[in-house]
Design an enzyme around this catalytic site. Structure first.
Site, short mmCIF file in Angstrom:
data_model
loop_
_atom_site.label_atom_id
_atom_site.label_comp_id
_atom_site.label_asym_id
_atom_site.label_seq_id
_atom_site.Cartn_x
_atom_site.Cartn_y
_atom_site.Cartn_z
N HIS A 155 -72.85 -14.07 0.88
CA HIS A 155 -72.00 -14.25 2.06
C HIS A 155 -71.49 -15.67 2.23
O HIS A 155 -70.71 -15.94 3.14
CB HIS A 155 -72.75 -13.82 3.33
CG HIS A 155 -73.75 -14.82 3.81
ND1 HIS A 155 -74.99 -14.96 3.24
CD2 HIS A 155 -73.69 -15.75 4.79
CE1 HIS A 155 -75.66 -15.91 3.85
NE2 HIS A 155 -74.90 -16.42 4.79
C1 UD1 Z 1 -72.66 -17.44 9.66
C2 UD1 Z 1 -73.20 -18.88 9.55
C3 UD1 Z 1 -74.07 -18.99 8.32
C4 UD1 Z 1 -75.15 -17.92 8.30
C5 UD1 Z 1 -74.49 -16.55 8.45
C6 UD1 Z 1 -75.53 -15.44 8.49
C7 UD1 Z 1 -71.65 -20.63 10.41
C8 UD1 Z 1 -70.72 -21.72 10.01
N1 UD1 Z 1 -72.11 -19.84 9.40
O1 UD1 Z 1 -71.84 -17.20 8.52
O2 UD1 Z 1 -74.70 -20.26 8.33
O3 UD1 Z 1 -75.84 -17.99 7.08
O4 UD1 Z 1 -73.76 -16.54 9.67
O5 UD1 Z 1 -74.91 -14.19 8.45
O6 UD1 Z 1 -71.96 -20.50 11.56
N2 UD1 Z 1 -67.88 -10.67 10.97
C9 UD1 Z 1 -67.83 -9.35 11.32
N3 UD1 Z 1 -68.76 -8.87 12.19
C10 UD1 Z 1 -69.74 -9.65 12.73
C11 UD1 Z 1 -69.78 -11.01 12.37
C12 UD1 Z 1 -68.83 -11.50 11.49
O7 UD1 Z 1 -66.97 -8.60 10.86
O8 UD1 Z 1 -70.57 -9.16 13.51
C13 UD1 Z 1 -66.90 -11.15 9.98
C14 UD1 Z 1 -65.67 -11.78 10.57
O9 UD1 Z 1 -64.56 -11.44 9.79
C15 UD1 Z 1 -65.93 -13.26 10.42
C16 UD1 Z 1 -66.75 -13.31 9.14
O10 UD1 Z 1 -67.53 -12.11 9.15
O11 UD1 Z 1 -64.74 -14.01 10.33
C17 UD1 Z 1 -67.67 -14.48 9.05
O12 UD1 Z 1 -68.48 -14.59 10.24
P1 UD1 Z 1 -68.96 -16.04 10.75
O13 UD1 Z 1 -69.91 -15.85 11.89
O14 UD1 Z 1 -67.80 -16.92 10.97
O15 UD1 Z 1 -69.68 -16.65 9.49
P2 UD1 Z 1 -70.79 -16.02 8.52
O16 UD1 Z 1 -70.20 -15.98 7.17
O17 UD1 Z 1 -71.38 -14.77 9.07
#
Ligand code: UD1
Length: 372
Positions: free
Chosen positions: A223
């Site tokens: 991820h």
């Molecule tokens: C975040 C953390 C990372 C952690 C990870 C655990 C930051 C910078 N990164 O990364 O340190 O290891 O969480 O999972 O805070 N999305 C969904 N549904 C959800 C959540 C996210 O579809 O419930 C999708 C969205 O398109 C979003 C993408 O996942 O843009 C990334 O989510 P985001 O919370 O920005 O970062 P992670 O990659 O999850």
């Protein structure tokens, strides 16, 4: 209305009143860390524990399932911020958290790990002159391309109490001139993992047993933007995972799902068995019954060593160097060795326990009481 709040304004918490702790969480690994604190404060009359969820993660399998699985009380507030660019997401959280902390007037704002939710809560609190305690302080990858590295460095330098999981973390904080605010407490994720393993012995996970019933397997998760956000790198990672000579159970994080769609990559063309993100109990059980894990997650590197399976990390560095030193983890950013590493056998058991004894949360509460 909570004690200390009048017309949305902050009143200091009086002498003799309960210690008010506001835990701010938002992303999946933070719910696990919160579980340790929430279990420890349960039944303690001198503590008023309030949980604020930023809404960074919002899907059931990324959020709610952890509260259910780990019996964490539901958040008192959910700010519903959701996804977005780093600036937009962190800024939106900062704005809402300022308002929320002003109303709640905590003695301690407790932040966890290194996500955008961690940084937003820290900045919101220190600007209101509220005390901040950072759980999992002092971790460093020294990779300034990782958003998490900025989040953790900025958080440590702003926070008042640095709750470090390891001696290495304590050393990093001392090297940066902030060792006087640091306390070695151990790793709260060990508290939770050991507790869940004990529960699993009495009541196994049907889902993990189902995976194991059809043969030996390796677990894979990716991820990190480094592995998912460029099509050439993502294709190379998938190709390497596909070349592992064993069943590969690929657990698909929403970031991976979104990038696959964006780049037009179909997982059906690979041999993987696919799973949506798992709840914590199923994840630990699935890990424990596997032959190994290939991942870029931080938590899984430690959990692999606790459940006793080898971990191969798709990164060039780690915040958890003890997992490498003890032989449980191998860093493999150069993907050429993955197929071999993924099916290697476990190292000899060691008794060093670099992440603590499973009582980190109790030490954290002592520090919060003492430092009031
Ligand atoms: C975040 C953390 C990372 C952690 C990870 C655990 C930051 C910078 N990164 O990364 O340190 O290891 O969480 O999972 O805070 N999305 C969904 N549904 C959800 C959540 C996210 O579809 O419930 C999708 C969205 O398109 C979003 C993408 O996942 O843009 C990334 O989510 P985001 O919370 O920005 O970062 P992670 O990659 O999850």
């Amino acid at each position: 209305m909570r004690q200390g709040v009048v017309d949305g304004c902050m009143l200091p918490n009086g002498e003799g009143s309960a210690l008010r702790i506001v835990s701010v969480v938002g992303a999946r690994p933070q719910f696990v860390k919160l579980a340790a604190i929430a279990a420890e404060v349960q039944g303690q009359a001198d503590i008023d524990h309030i949980i604020v969820h930023t809404g960074q993660h919002y899907e059931h399998q990324m959020s709610e399932v952890f509260f259910d699985d780990l019996r964490i009380p539901l958040p008192d507030r959910n700010l519903g911020i959701g996804s977005g660019g780093h600036g937009a997401q962190t800024g939106a959280m900062l704005c809402r958290l300022e308002q929320t902390l002003l109303e709640l007037a905590p003695d301690w704002t407790v932040v966890f790990g290194d996500t955008n939710s961690t940084l937003a809560a820290t900045v919101a609190a220190v600007k209101l002159d509220l005390a901040v305690a950072h759980v999992e302080a002092g971790l460093r990858s020294f990779n300034r391309k990782m958003p998490e590295e900025h989040n953790r460095v900025l958080t440590d330098h702003a926070a008042d109490l640095l709750l470090a999981p390891t001696n290495t973390a304590m050393r990093h904080l001392a090297n940066e001139g902030i060792g006087d605010r640091a306390r070695l407490v151990g790793d709260v994720m060990v508290d939770v993992c050991l507790h869940v393993l004990k529960k699993l012995r009495a009541s196994p996970s049907p889902l993990a047993s189902k995976f194991a019933a059809t043969g030996r397997y390796v677990v894979a998760t990716i991820h990190r933007p480094h592995n998912t956000d460029r099509p050439d790198r993502l294709r190379a990672v998938l190709q390497c995972l596909n070349s592992i000579d064993r069943r590969v159970l690929l657990i698909v994080h929403p970031r991976l799902r979104d990038r696959l769609r964006e780049f037009g990559i179909a997982l059906q063309t690979y041999k993987f068995e696919l799973s949506e993100p798992l709840g914590y109990v199923d994840m630990i059980a699935t890990l424990a019954m596997s032959d190994g894990v290939v991942t870029d997650s931080g938590g899984l590197q430690k959990e692999a060593s606790i459940v006793g399976i080898p971990c191969t990390t798709l990164r060039g560095e780690t915040e958890w160097p003890e997992t490498v030193a003890t032989g449980w983890n191998v860093l493999a950013d150069d993907l050429s060795t993955i197929a071999e590493l993924a099916v290697r056998s476990a190292p000899k058991e060691d008794s060093s326990h670099p992440y603590g004894d499973g009582h980190a949360a109790a030490r954290i509460l002592e520090e919060l009481r003492f430092g009031r």
